[in-house]
Enzyme design. Sequence first.
Site, PDB file in Angstrom:
ATOM      1  N   SER A  32     -14.514   8.145   2.278  1.00  0.00           N
ATOM      2  CA  SER A  32     -13.726   8.862   1.281  1.00  0.00           C
ATOM      3  C   SER A  32     -14.343   8.650  -0.090  1.00  0.00           C
ATOM      4  O   SER A  32     -14.946   7.600  -0.350  1.00  0.00           O
ATOM      5  CB  SER A  32     -12.297   8.309   1.279  1.00  0.00           C
ATOM      6  OG  SER A  32     -11.568   8.815   0.179  1.00  0.00           O
TER       7      SER A  32
ATOM      8  N   TYR B 151      -6.218   1.830   1.621  1.00  0.00           N
ATOM      9  CA  TYR B 151      -6.990   2.878   2.293  1.00  0.00           C
ATOM     10  C   TYR B 151      -8.453   2.835   1.853  1.00  0.00           C
ATOM     11  O   TYR B 151      -9.369   2.876   2.678  1.00  0.00           O
ATOM     12  CB  TYR B 151      -6.366   4.237   1.986  1.00  0.00           C
ATOM     13  CG  TYR B 151      -7.151   5.420   2.493  1.00  0.00           C
ATOM     14  CD1 TYR B 151      -7.106   5.786   3.835  1.00  0.00           C
ATOM     15  CD2 TYR B 151      -7.928   6.183   1.622  1.00  0.00           C
ATOM     16  CE1 TYR B 151      -7.813   6.883   4.296  1.00  0.00           C
ATOM     17  CE2 TYR B 151      -8.635   7.277   2.076  1.00  0.00           C
ATOM     18  CZ  TYR B 151      -8.581   7.621   3.409  1.00  0.00           C
ATOM     19  OH  TYR B 151      -9.293   8.709   3.872  1.00  0.00           O
TER      20      TYR B 151
END
Length: 144
Positions: free
Chosen positions: A36, A49
């Site tokens: 990400s 995350y």
Amino acid sequence: EEFDMLMNIHLKGVFFLTQALLPLINDSGRIINVSSGLARFSVPGSSAYAMMKGGVEVFTRYLAKELAGRRITANTVAPGAIATDFNGGHVRDDAEINRVVAGMTALGRAGVADDVGPMIASLLSDDNRWVNAQRIEVSGGMNI
């Protein structure tokens, strides 16, 4: 509980799925993991995350080294904000969030799934057999 769920999906899942599939991957094969943009830049509330995605990036570099004898490449594709169901569909469904994302992105819009798929496909091709241990961000230039 939420942390454990994220850990099981985004880090442990990647590790153990790779472990299970390694005997099935042909020599000269390809491994592509997904990270990400949040592993490169910081957005408050995303630390758990993001650190798991950072772990995926480190794991991928280790795979590239550890599987070199089998000529298996391992790379990470790191999408920026993509208008999908992820995170409740906020980028896709909330016009204000989409506008903010577009303003942070050099190409002036949020990404769509069709922006990421071709990069993954290209890494799977023999044309990119020499690309190994790389983090390739597919974000339209988000937060540059």
